[in-house]
Design an enzyme around this catalytic site. Structure first.
Site, PDB file in Angstrom:
ATOM      1  N   LYS A   1       3.015   5.474  15.545  1.00  0.00           N
ATOM      2  CA  LYS A   1       3.175   6.322  14.895  1.00  0.00           C
ATOM      3  C   LYS A   1       3.025   8.343  15.655  1.00  0.00           C
ATOM      4  O   LYS A   1       3.879   8.306  17.100  1.00  0.00           O
ATOM      5  CB  LYS A   1       1.718   6.841  15.146  1.00  0.00           C
ATOM      6  CG  LYS A   1       0.455   6.173  14.230  1.00  0.00           C
ATOM      7  CD  LYS A   1       0.287   6.549  12.526  1.00  0.00           C
ATOM      8  CE  LYS A   1      -0.791   5.164  12.082  1.00  0.00           C
ATOM      9  NZ  LYS A   1      -0.183   5.422  10.410  1.00  0.00           N
ATOM     10  N   THR A   2       4.125   8.962  15.083  1.00  0.00           N
ATOM     11  CA  THR A   2       4.790  10.238  15.857  1.00  0.00           C
ATOM     12  C   THR A   2       3.446  11.348  15.139  1.00  0.00           C
ATOM     13  O   THR A   2       2.602  11.049  14.725  1.00  0.00           O
ATOM     14  CB  THR A   2       5.709  10.451  15.519  1.00  0.00           C
ATOM     15  OG1 THR A   2       6.387  10.932  14.304  1.00  0.00           O
ATOM     16  CG2 THR A   2       6.538   8.908  16.340  1.00  0.00           C
TER      17      THR A   2
ATOM     18  N   ARG B   1     -11.638   0.532   1.309  1.00  0.00           N
ATOM     19  CA  ARG B   1     -10.167   1.589   1.011  1.00  0.00           C
ATOM     20  C   ARG B   1     -10.033   1.862  -0.799  1.00  0.00           C
ATOM     21  O   ARG B   1     -10.691   1.605  -1.448  1.00  0.00           O
ATOM     22  CB  ARG B   1      -9.159   0.516   1.175  1.00  0.00           C
ATOM     23  CG  ARG B   1      -9.453   0.765   3.211  1.00  0.00           C
ATOM     24  CD  ARG B   1      -7.832   0.173   3.201  1.00  0.00           C
ATOM     25  NE  ARG B   1      -7.765  -1.385   3.361  1.00  0.00           N
ATOM     26  CZ  ARG B   1      -6.875  -1.643   3.552  1.00  0.00           C
ATOM     27  NH1 ARG B   1      -5.654  -0.674   3.685  1.00  0.00           N
ATOM     28  NH2 ARG B   1      -5.936  -2.678   3.611  1.00  0.00           N
TER      29      ARG B   1
ATOM     30  N   ASP C   1      -4.335  -9.873  13.168  1.00  0.00           N
ATOM     31  CA  ASP C   1      -5.823  -9.990  12.603  1.00  0.00           C
ATOM     32  C   ASP C   1      -5.646 -10.140  10.983  1.00  0.00           C
ATOM     33  O   ASP C   1      -6.999 -10.765  10.683  1.00  0.00           O
ATOM     34  CB  ASP C   1      -5.691  -7.872  12.338  1.00  0.00           C
ATOM     35  CG  ASP C   1      -4.749  -7.789  11.477  1.00  0.00           C
ATOM     36  OD1 ASP C   1      -3.334  -8.472  11.579  1.00  0.00           O
ATOM     37  OD2 ASP C   1      -4.423  -7.108  10.372  1.00  0.00           O
TER      38      ASP C   1
ATOM     39  N   THR D   1       0.881  -1.194  -0.056  1.00  0.00           N
ATOM     40  CA  THR D   1      -0.157   0.200  -0.237  1.00  0.00           C
ATOM     41  C   THR D   1       0.567   1.476   0.129  1.00  0.00           C
ATOM     42  O   THR D   1       0.361   2.177  -0.183  1.00  0.00           O
ATOM     43  CB  THR D   1      -0.993  -0.304   0.981  1.00  0.00           C
ATOM     44  OG1 THR D   1      -0.353  -0.390   2.419  1.00  0.00           O
ATOM     45  CG2 THR D   1      -2.085  -1.059   1.207  1.00  0.00           C
TER      46      THR D   1
ATOM     47  N   LYS E   1      -1.290   4.458  20.033  1.00  0.00           N
ATOM     48  CA  LYS E   1      -1.162   3.642  18.541  1.00  0.00           C
ATOM     49  C   LYS E   1       0.101   3.454  17.952  1.00  0.00           C
ATOM     50  O   LYS E   1       1.176   4.746  18.904  1.00  0.00           O
ATOM     51  CB  LYS E   1      -1.761   4.150  17.591  1.00  0.00           C
ATOM     52  CG  LYS E   1      -2.165   3.072  15.981  1.00  0.00           C
ATOM     53  CD  LYS E   1      -2.533   3.499  15.134  1.00  0.00           C
ATOM     54  CE  LYS E   1      -2.819   2.953  13.860  1.00  0.00           C
ATOM     55  NZ  LYS E   1      -3.204   2.376  13.151  1.00  0.00           N
TER      56      LYS E   1
ATOM     57  N   HIS F   1       6.523   0.392   6.893  1.00  0.00           N
ATOM     58  CA  HIS F   1       6.689   1.137   8.489  1.00  0.00           C
ATOM     59  C   HIS F   1       7.479   0.835   9.272  1.00  0.00           C
ATOM     60  O   HIS F   1       7.075  -1.107   8.782  1.00  0.00           O
ATOM     61  CB  HIS F   1       5.337   1.983   9.055  1.00  0.00           C
ATOM     62  CG  HIS F   1       3.764   1.683   8.413  1.00  0.00           C
ATOM     63  ND1 HIS F   1       4.017   0.255   9.420  1.00  0.00           N
ATOM     64  CD2 HIS F   1       2.827   1.465   8.085  1.00  0.00           C
ATOM     65  CE1 HIS F   1       2.634  -0.108   9.180  1.00  0.00           C
ATOM     66  NE2 HIS F   1       1.842   0.646   8.278  1.00  0.00           N
TER      67      HIS F   1
ATOM     68  N   GLN G   1      -6.897 -14.585  -0.557  1.00  0.00           N
ATOM     69  CA  GLN G   1      -5.151 -14.601   0.396  1.00  0.00           C
ATOM     70  C   GLN G   1      -5.371 -16.279   0.615  1.00  0.00           C
ATOM     71  O   GLN G   1      -4.652 -16.621   1.026  1.00  0.00           O
ATOM     72  CB  GLN G   1      -5.302 -13.535   2.066  1.00  0.00           C
ATOM     73  CG  GLN G   1      -4.484 -13.932   2.609  1.00  0.00           C
ATOM     74  CD  GLN G   1      -4.247 -12.596   3.677  1.00  0.00           C
ATOM     75  OE1 GLN G   1      -5.062 -12.185   3.391  1.00  0.00           O
ATOM     76  NE2 GLN G   1      -3.944 -13.046   5.024  1.00  0.00           N
TER      77      GLN G   1
ATOM     78  N   HIS H   1       5.036  -3.056  10.081  1.00  0.00           N
ATOM     79  CA  HIS H   1       5.439  -4.326   9.886  1.00  0.00           C
ATOM     80  C   HIS H   1       6.416  -5.183  10.017  1.00  0.00           C
ATOM     81  O   HIS H   1       6.431  -5.856   9.575  1.00  0.00           O
ATOM     82  CB  HIS H   1       6.205  -3.768   7.923  1.00  0.00           C
ATOM     83  CG  HIS H   1       4.386  -3.364   7.413  1.00  0.00           C
ATOM     84  ND1 HIS H   1       4.687  -2.069   6.689  1.00  0.00           N
ATOM     85  CD2 HIS H   1       3.352  -3.584   6.544  1.00  0.00           C
ATOM     86  CE1 HIS H   1       3.552  -2.079   6.278  1.00  0.00           C
ATOM     87  NE2 HIS H   1       2.384  -3.057   6.602  1.00  0.00           N
TER      88      HIS H   1
ATOM     89  N   LYS I   1     -10.589  -3.408   9.426  1.00  0.00           N
ATOM     90  CA  LYS I   1     -10.716  -1.101   8.376  1.00  0.00           C
ATOM     91  C   LYS I   1     -12.096  -1.013   8.187  1.00  0.00           C
ATOM     92  O   LYS I   1     -13.001  -1.774   8.557  1.00  0.00           O
ATOM     93  CB  LYS I   1     -10.137  -1.468   7.450  1.00  0.00           C
ATOM     94  CG  LYS I   1      -9.015  -2.210   7.447  1.00  0.00           C
ATOM     95  CD  LYS I   1      -7.568  -1.038   7.205  1.00  0.00           C
ATOM     96  CE  LYS I   1      -6.099  -1.507   7.652  1.00  0.00           C
ATOM     97  NZ  LYS I   1      -6.195  -2.969   7.005  1.00  0.00           N
TER      98      LYS I   1
HETATM   99  N1  LIG Z   1      -3.750  -9.480   3.919  1.00  0.00           N
HETATM  100  C1  LIG Z   1      -2.253  -9.450   4.854  1.00  0.00           C
HETATM  101  C2  LIG Z   1      -1.317  -9.348   3.211  1.00  0.00           C
HETATM  102  C3  LIG Z   1      -1.773 -10.538   3.015  1.00  0.00           C
HETATM  103  C4  LIG Z   1      -2.021 -10.169   1.367  1.00  0.00           C
HETATM  104  C5  LIG Z   1      -1.709 -11.610   0.646  1.00  0.00           C
HETATM  105  C6  LIG Z   1      -1.550 -12.992   1.611  1.00  0.00           C
HETATM  106  O1  LIG Z   1      -1.428 -14.064   0.573  1.00  0.00           O
HETATM  107  C7  LIG Z   1      -1.470 -12.996   2.793  1.00  0.00           C
HETATM  108  C8  LIG Z   1      -0.866 -11.447   3.725  1.00  0.00           C
HETATM  109  C9  LIG Z   1      -2.514  -7.338   4.877  1.00  0.00           C
HETATM  110  O2  LIG Z   1      -2.882  -7.399   5.017  1.00  0.00           O
HETATM  111  O3  LIG Z   1      -1.723  -7.307   6.056  1.00  0.00           O
END
Ligand SMILES: N[C@@H](Cc1ccc(O)cc1)C(=O)O
Length: 429
Positions: free
Chosen positions: A234-235, A85, A196, A39, A231, A44, A175, A47, A81
């Site tokens: 974040k700053t 998006r 999540d 994205t 959170k 960041h 996924q 991750h 979320k």
């Molecule tokens: N859904 C995950 C990213 C992801 C994408 C594809 C996958 O097969 C696995 C993980 C996320 O938002 O962090």
């Protein structure tokens, strides 16, 4: 081969796992993947937990696969979320993917010919050619809508009244299919992720079971929290990025330096690679003298060197000492312009034309170009005579002397009234 699960456990990085995974890992080298949606063109620090999980997996002798979601990034994961998006276009995604790839290389060993070398895959490669009809026949048929709607992440959206588009609703199937694909073609039997991601991951294990009667496992790591409830990551300036263009190594170092004591104990286990004994010793030392911030310094050092470099760490260290410790003209001069400006962010600025600077007969005239620093020349003279004025960390003792201090970066003078009052003169032109 050390024990991956045990390593995660003592580090406080284990949230949930499906039954049988420990026995499975004990059988020998396994393959696990973790996905990142591109994205942005940089990861960041949020991750980093996932990246560290892959790193520990590889260190335990297993094979990590980092998946970049070229396809899923086009959809957007609705998990937890609140709002639908925006879709990203292909060019942006491609740029993002190459940025992230470079960052992952700092953690995982992709290069060697070891049997557990890391792999990087992009789900766009197997999703792009999948036709809609094929997908709903080969994937959609195995998973019921009831099952998909029962996920916490989806339920929450439905309950909050915003609903979600069909597009985002299908995200878990994509996924899930990724997991199936990697299971089938790479022998990947485990998917790792943040807590999540649990729902999306088990859609995958379900698909593997239903399509082929295969067995696969899920393991999640906790979402990082902060003791004060705000959170993580974040700053005031937004997210803390790994890309030095977005977050300078100095700001990055400072972020870790400023975490609270409670958080530091937790974070050092998660974000540094220091071993248990070293961390426990550091904690003991920290407790004896918390004001020294030994834990924070140790995390900041470890993470800054890994993500940036030893030289960046040295500069961040020097820069951090300038406001708080003793420092010299050499220290100041060694900072690059960006770091210098960040260290003195918010300090009052006075601009002086280069010609006026060159023509100034004495320091007092220069300092009193306007009233930013002193309200009168008398005040300036008095401070200088009392030995309270420093320019670029050098004490000025003669108010009539010409200002002959070399400019920092060819442009700046750092004025210090007494111990703590800083001003910057910027020479323009
Ligand atoms: N859904 C995950 C990213 C992801 C994408 C594809 C996958 O097969 C696995 C993980 C996320 O938002 O962090």
């Amino acid at each position: 081969m050390n024990d991956f699960i045990e390593e995660l456990r003592w580090r406080g990085m284990l949230q949930d796992m499906t039954a049988g995974i420990e026995a499975h890992l004990n059988e020998g080298q396994a393959t696990a993947y973790l996905g990142f949606d591109p994205t942005a063109d940089s990861l960041h620090i949020g991750h980093l937990v996932g990246v560290m999980t892959l790193l520990h997996f590889q260190r335990a002798g297993h094979q990590p696969v980092a998946l970049i979601g070229g396809a899923t990034g086009m959809i957007g994961d609705p998990s937890f979320k609140s709002a639908e998006r925006n879709l990203l276009d292909k060019d942006t995604l491609d740029r993002n993917i190459s940025g992230i790839q470079r960052q992952l290389e700092k953690f995982l060993d992709f290069g060697s010919d070891k049997p557990n070398r890391a792999l990087l895959v992009n789900n766009y490669d197997w999703m792009a050619g999948f036709s809609f009809l094929e997908f709903i026949r080969d994937v959609g048929k195995y998973i019921t809508v009831n099952y998909m709607m029962a996920k916490d992440s989806v339920k929450r959206r439905l309950e909050e009244g915003n609903g979600l588009s069909f597009t985002e609703f299908t995200y878990q199937l994509i996924q899930g299919y990724d997991f199936y694909h990697l299971w089938k073609h790479q022998g990947c039997s485990i998917q790792l992720g943040g807590s999540d991601q649990w729902g999306n991951i088990v859609t995958g294990t379900e698909l593997i079971r239903k399509k082929e009667g295969g067995e696969a496992y899920a393991l999640t790591v906790p979402l990082i929290t902060k003791a004060d409830g705000s959170k993580f990551g974040k700053t005031e300036g937004g997210s803390v990025w790994l890309d030095p263009e977005k977050t300078s190594p100095y700001a990055f170092y400072q972020f870790w330096l400023n975490v609270s004591d409670t958080d530091a104990s937790k974070y050092i286990r998660i974000f540094s690679t220091l071993d248990r004994k070293t961390i426990e010793n550091l904690e003991e030392d920290h407790q004896e003298a918390p004001h020294l911030r030994l834990l924070q310094k140790a995390i900041a050092k470890d993470v800054t060197i890994r993500i940036h470099s030893e030289a960046d760490y040295q500069m961040a260290l020097k820069a951090s000492g300038i406001l708080f410790g003793k420092s010299s003209l050499e220290d100041l001069a060694s900072l690059d312009e960006r770091t210098f400006l960040q260290v003195f962010e918010g300090v009052p600025f006075m601009q002086v034309a280069r010609a006026a600077y060159l023509e100034a007969d004495n320091v007092v005239d220069l300092l009193c170009t306007d009233q930013t620093i002193f309200s009168s020349k008398g005040e300036a003279r008095k401070l200088i005579q009392g030995g309270g004025l420093l320019i670029n960390k050098v004490k000025i003792s003669d108010p009539r002397a010409k200002p002959e201090i070399p400019l920092l970066q060819g442009t700046y003078l750092l004025i210090q009234k007494g111990k703590k009052n800083y001003f910057i003169i910027k020479i323009e032109g």
